[in-house]
Each structure stands twice: as C-alpha cells, then as structure tokens.
Design a protein around this motif. Structure first.
Motif, PDB file in Angstrom:
ATOM      1  N   ASP A  29      -0.402  13.977  -2.005  1.00 47.43           N
ATOM      2  CA  ASP A  29      -0.763  12.415  -1.320  1.00 47.43           C
ATOM      3  C   ASP A  29      -1.033  11.315  -2.064  1.00 47.43           C
ATOM      4  O   ASP A  29      -0.302  11.384  -3.259  1.00 47.43           O
ATOM      5  N   TYR A  30      -1.161  10.400  -1.500  1.00 46.59           N
ATOM      6  CA  TYR A  30      -1.078   8.587  -2.136  1.00 46.59           C
ATOM      7  C   TYR A  30      -1.910   7.752  -1.640  1.00 46.59           C
ATOM      8  O   TYR A  30      -2.244   8.190  -0.333  1.00 46.59           O
ATOM      9  N   SER A  31      -1.746   6.772  -2.157  1.00 47.28           N
ATOM     10  CA  SER A  31      -3.386   5.445  -1.576  1.00 47.28           C
ATOM     11  C   SER A  31      -1.918   4.220  -1.401  1.00 47.28           C
ATOM     12  O   SER A  31      -1.130   4.165  -1.882  1.00 47.28           O
ATOM     13  N   TYR A  32      -2.734   4.188  -0.106  1.00 47.93           N
ATOM     14  CA  TYR A  32      -2.134   2.748   0.314  1.00 47.93           C
ATOM     15  C   TYR A  32      -2.631   1.296  -0.042  1.00 47.93           C
ATOM     16  O   TYR A  32      -1.619   0.788   0.620  1.00 47.93           O
ATOM     17  N   GLU A  33      -3.479   1.805  -0.996  1.00 43.27           N
ATOM     18  CA  GLU A  33      -3.530   0.356  -1.997  1.00 43.27           C
ATOM     19  C   GLU A  33      -2.496  -0.123  -2.765  1.00 43.27           C
ATOM     20  O   GLU A  33      -2.130  -0.428  -3.531  1.00 43.27           O
ATOM     21  N   GLY A  34      -1.903   1.280  -3.317  1.00 41.83           N
ATOM     22  CA  GLY A  34      -0.463   1.313  -4.235  1.00 41.83           C
ATOM     23  C   GLY A  34       0.816   0.309  -4.065  1.00 41.83           C
ATOM     24  O   GLY A  34       1.117   0.029  -2.501  1.00 41.83           O
ATOM     25  N   HIS A  35       0.792  -0.198  -5.071  1.00 44.90           N
ATOM     26  CA  HIS A  35       1.741  -1.082  -4.851  1.00 44.90           C
ATOM     27  C   HIS A  35       3.582  -0.153  -5.055  1.00 44.90           C
ATOM     28  O   HIS A  35       4.178  -1.049  -5.925  1.00 44.90           O
ATOM     29  N   PHE A  36       3.238  -0.063  -4.321  1.00 43.83           N
ATOM     30  CA  PHE A  36       4.630   0.904  -4.685  1.00 43.83           C
ATOM     31  C   PHE A  36       6.409   0.414  -4.854  1.00 43.83           C
ATOM     32  O   PHE A  36       6.631   0.891  -6.025  1.00 43.83           O
TER      33      PHE A  36
END
Length: 178
Positions: A29-36
């Motif tokens: 899973d991942y965070s929508y706050e990430g600046h991928f």
C-alpha cells in the motif's frame, strides 16, 4: 461436456495450489502524500529485529538491486528515500489498504482517491519493506510478504526472489530530473 469437466478439474487444482502451505502472500500500500515523481536517490536505515548480520546484508543487497534496477541511486548524503526493512517472526495483525494501482495514481494524482481499509492476519515470517520520504519521515510505500521463513533451508540468496516479488508491486522508476 468433456471440455467442461476438464475446465472444472483445472480450476480445482489451481484453487488447491493456492491454499498450499508455504505459498507467499505479497501485498503493498502507499500514501497519497508521497511525491513519487520527485524521488531519485535512497539509502538504508539500520537493520533491526533481524538476528543475523548475514540476513541483513542479504536482504539489503536484494533491495539495493531492485532500487537500482528502477533507476534509483544510492546516496550517502541527502537521499530522497530512506529504506527500512524488518522480518516479523510471529503472526502479525496488519492494516492495509485497497487503493488505485500506484502507477495510475502517480499519473493522475487524484485528490479524491480514498483508502479502503483491509485488515490482514499475516502469518509468521513477514518481511516488510518501507520506503520513507527523507524530508517528511513519512512512510510513502510499504510492501510485505508473509510466510517468508517457512523454508528452514534457505540459503544466502533466498531473499532475492522474495524481495523481487515485493518490488514487483512497485513499478515506479526514479525521476529523470537533470
């Protein structure tokens, strides 16, 4: 009719194979706050909760290989990502999330995307790898595989395939900023 029975037998075999002990359960899973789109470098946090230096170096080398294959560079100073990994020896209750495919979300960065909570009961021997934004110290992606210690005869490169299975869930490449 023979074709129909053959299909049913095949489905039964595939279903039973999925229930066999020892089969890895892999998820992320991942965070929508990430600046991928901005990440291009990484480094590791100290290995914790693993009782073997050899095991730490084996897992770390497998992670390094996967990150470099995606274009990320090791940086001793100012990495964008910090990587943490642990093996949980006992069963683990864990909260994950059902989300849009990460590659699709990174393209759209849909601000209306939601997290749908999923509670997992992970079996003993869960390898968890966390990518942490080095600026905010927020976990932005987490991949995990359960049942990794079920094979008592694992060799030095045993974790290479497991780490690859986890990183198959992370299809993103490093940013190409110049």
């Amino acid at each position: 009719m023979k074709h129909f029975i053959g299909v049913l037998v095949l489905l039964a075999v595939v279903s039973l194979a999925g229930c066999m002990p020892g089969k890895l359960f892999v998820e992320h899973d991942y965070s929508y706050e990430g600046h991928f789109k901005n990440y291009e470098s990484f480094n590791f946090l100290e290995c914790e909760y693993i009782d073997s230096t050899l095991l730490c170096s084996d897992i770390q080398e497998a992670i390094r290989h996967q990150m470099e294959a995606r274009g990320y560079k090791v940086a001793n100073r100012g990495p964008n990502l910090l990587i943490s990994y642990n093996i949980f020896r006992n069963d683990l209750r864990f909260r994950g999330y059902q989300q849009p495919v990460i590659k699709d979300w990174v393209v759209s960065e849909d601000g209306d995307a939601t997290y749908k909570r999923i509670d997992y009961n992970l079996d003993e021997g869960t390898l968890m790898i966390s990518l942490i934004d080095a600026e905010t110290y927020q976990v932005i992606w987490k991949g995990y595989a359960s049942r990794v210690t079920r094979n008592p005869n694992f060799k030095n490169n045993y974790f290479k395939g497991i780490v690859r299975s986890i990183f198959d869930q992370y299809p993103l490449l490093a940013s190409a900023r110049k």
